[in-house]
Each structure stands twice: as structure tokens, then as C-alpha cells.
Design a protein around this motif. Structure first.
Motif, PDB file in Angstrom:
ATOM      1  N   MET A  16     -26.666  25.969   7.795  1.00  0.00           N
ATOM      2  CA  MET A  16     -27.440  27.088   8.289  1.00  0.00           C
ATOM      3  C   MET A  16     -28.772  26.562   8.812  1.00  0.00           C
ATOM      4  SD  MET A  16     -28.570  30.609   6.358  1.00  0.00           S
ATOM      5  CE  MET A  16     -27.000  31.365   6.671  1.00  0.00           C
ATOM      6  N   THR A  17     -29.173  27.063   9.985  1.00  0.00           N
ATOM      7  CA  THR A  17     -30.452  26.657  10.566  1.00  0.00           C
ATOM      8  C   THR A  17     -31.591  27.503   9.993  1.00  0.00           C
ATOM      9  OG1 THR A  17     -30.353  28.248  12.382  1.00  0.00           O
ATOM     10  CG2 THR A  17     -29.281  26.102  12.741  1.00  0.00           C
ATOM     11  N   CYS A  18     -32.796  27.049  10.208  1.00  0.00           N
ATOM     12  CA  CYS A  18     -33.963  27.819   9.760  1.00  0.00           C
ATOM     13  C   CYS A  18     -33.981  29.188  10.440  1.00  0.00           C
ATOM     14  CB  CYS A  18     -35.247  27.064  10.058  1.00  0.00           C
ATOM     15  SG  CYS A  18     -35.475  25.595   9.041  1.00  0.00           S
ATOM     16  N   TYR A  19     -33.672  29.221  11.721  1.00  0.00           N
ATOM     17  CA  TYR A  19     -33.659  30.488  12.449  1.00  0.00           C
ATOM     18  C   TYR A  19     -32.686  31.467  11.806  1.00  0.00           C
ATOM     19  CZ  TYR A  19     -33.019  33.927  16.104  1.00  0.00           C
ATOM     20  OH  TYR A  19     -32.919  35.115  16.795  1.00  0.00           O
ATOM     21  N   GLN A  20     -31.486  30.999  11.506  1.00  0.00           N
ATOM     22  CA  GLN A  20     -30.488  31.867  10.879  1.00  0.00           C
ATOM     23  C   GLN A  20     -30.961  32.348   9.515  1.00  0.00           C
ATOM     24  OE1 GLN A  20     -27.380  28.940  11.121  1.00  0.00           O
ATOM     25  NE2 GLN A  20     -26.260  30.121  12.661  1.00  0.00           N
ATOM     26  N   ALA A  21     -31.512  31.434   8.726  1.00  0.00           N
ATOM     27  CA  ALA A  21     -31.975  31.791   7.385  1.00  0.00           C
ATOM     28  C   ALA A  21     -33.102  32.821   7.452  1.00  0.00           C
ATOM     29  CB  ALA A  21     -32.435  30.542   6.637  1.00  0.00           C
ATOM     30  N   LEU A  22     -34.057  32.607   8.335  1.00  0.00           N
ATOM     31  CA  LEU A  22     -35.181  33.528   8.440  1.00  0.00           C
ATOM     32  C   LEU A  22     -34.751  34.891   8.964  1.00  0.00           C
ATOM     33  CD1 LEU A  22     -37.929  31.084   9.737  1.00  0.00           C
ATOM     34  CD2 LEU A  22     -37.669  32.015   7.418  1.00  0.00           C
ATOM     35  N   THR A  23     -33.750  34.896   9.825  1.00  0.00           N
ATOM     36  CA  THR A  23     -33.224  36.157  10.343  1.00  0.00           C
ATOM     37  C   THR A  23     -32.615  37.000   9.227  1.00  0.00           C
ATOM     38  OG1 THR A  23     -32.778  35.153  12.496  1.00  0.00           O
ATOM     39  CG2 THR A  23     -31.600  37.164  11.987  1.00  0.00           C
ATOM     40  N   LEU A  24     -31.996  36.348   8.265  1.00  0.00           N
ATOM     41  CA  LEU A  24     -31.316  37.053   7.175  1.00  0.00           C
ATOM     42  C   LEU A  24     -32.159  37.165   5.907  1.00  0.00           C
ATOM     43  CD1 LEU A  24     -27.829  35.339   7.586  1.00  0.00           C
ATOM     44  CD2 LEU A  24     -28.466  37.640   8.324  1.00  0.00           C
ATOM     45  N   LEU A  25     -33.364  36.646   5.941  1.00  0.00           N
ATOM     46  CA  LEU A  25     -34.175  36.549   4.723  1.00  0.00           C
ATOM     47  C   LEU A  25     -34.444  37.905   4.069  1.00  0.00           C
ATOM     48  CD1 LEU A  25     -35.485  34.434   2.966  1.00  0.00           C
ATOM     49  CD2 LEU A  25     -37.573  34.720   4.292  1.00  0.00           C
ATOM     50  N   GLU A  26     -34.810  38.910   4.844  1.00  0.00           N
ATOM     51  CA  GLU A  26     -35.083  40.237   4.279  1.00  0.00           C
ATOM     52  C   GLU A  26     -33.856  40.790   3.568  1.00  0.00           C
ATOM     53  OE1 GLU A  26     -37.883  42.298   4.348  1.00  0.00           O
ATOM     54  OE2 GLU A  26     -39.084  40.695   5.233  1.00  0.00           O
ATOM     55  N   ASP A  27     -32.705  40.665   4.195  1.00  0.00           N
ATOM     56  CA  ASP A  27     -31.471  41.149   3.566  1.00  0.00           C
ATOM     57  C   ASP A  27     -31.137  40.344   2.319  1.00  0.00           C
ATOM     58  OD1 ASP A  27     -31.154  43.124   5.469  1.00  0.00           O
ATOM     59  OD2 ASP A  27     -29.882  41.899   6.749  1.00  0.00           O
ATOM     60  N   TYR A  28     -31.448  39.067   2.333  1.00  0.00           N
ATOM     61  CA  TYR A  28     -31.222  38.222   1.156  1.00  0.00           C
ATOM     62  C   TYR A  28     -32.107  38.684  -0.001  1.00  0.00           C
ATOM     63  CZ  TYR A  28     -31.209  34.075  -1.833  1.00  0.00           C
ATOM     64  OH  TYR A  28     -31.114  33.220  -2.904  1.00  0.00           O
ATOM     65  N   VAL A  29     -33.369  38.915   0.278  1.00  0.00           N
ATOM     66  CA  VAL A  29     -34.300  39.370  -0.751  1.00  0.00           C
ATOM     67  C   VAL A  29     -33.864  40.731  -1.306  1.00  0.00           C
ATOM     68  CG1 VAL A  29     -36.680  40.161  -1.139  1.00  0.00           C
ATOM     69  CG2 VAL A  29     -36.256  38.041   0.105  1.00  0.00           C
ATOM     70  N   ASP A  30     -33.362  41.590  -0.437  1.00  0.00           N
ATOM     71  CA  ASP A  30     -32.916  42.923  -0.843  1.00  0.00           C
ATOM     72  C   ASP A  30     -31.502  42.934  -1.418  1.00  0.00           C
ATOM     73  OD1 ASP A  30     -35.336  43.973  -0.028  1.00  0.00           O
ATOM     74  OD2 ASP A  30     -34.603  44.544   1.957  1.00  0.00           O
TER      75      ASP A  30
END
Length: 78
Positions: free
Chosen positions: A1-15
């Protein structure tokens, strides 16, 4: 997973709103990426701060006026 992909999904991951496979991918990425991990930790702090504050109630007049504006703009003109 790239940083861009991870950051894009970060809010959903936290939630906790991601499918298990994406959650595992982000968790692995955060383990190896200090930059994304820092963003994750910042997001956690921000979400916690936001939970502590209640949004202001604009009052019934706001909702009545907003409803009337929406209705006025959605009625077809002749």
C-alpha cells in the motif's frame, strides 16, 4: 500500500469502517511508515478533541429558512 492509498483511507480506518483486508493493509503500512503513522496519531487526537465539543444549535428559524430556500430553488419555473 502506498502512502497516498493509506492516507486516503485513514479516516475510515480510524472510524473502523473498512473491510478487514484494507484494515490489515493500513495497519501494516503504518507499522513501516513514520510519516503516515504521525498523520494517524494526529487524526486520533483531532477526533478525540472533536468528541469533546458539542456543535452549536442554530435554532428552529435556521432550519425553517433553509427548508424554504431549498423548496424555492427546486420548484420548476414556468
Amino acid at each position: 500500500m502506498t502512502c497516498y492509498q493509506a492516507l486516503t483511507l485513514l479516516e475510515d480506518y480510524v472510524d473502523k469502517e473498512l473491510p478487514a483486508d484494507k484494515e490489515v493493509s493500513i495497519k501494516e503500512h503504518l507499522t513501516g511508515c513514520a510519516s503516515c503513522r504521525e498523520e494517524y496519531e494526529t487524526t486520533l487526537v483531532l477526533k478525540e478533541l472533536l468528541k469533546q465539543h458539542q456543535p452549536p444549535d442554530p435554532g428552529q428559524d435556521y432550519w425553517t429558512e433553509t427548508t424554504n430556500l431549498i423548496a424555492a430553488r427546486t420548484v420548476e419555473s414556468p
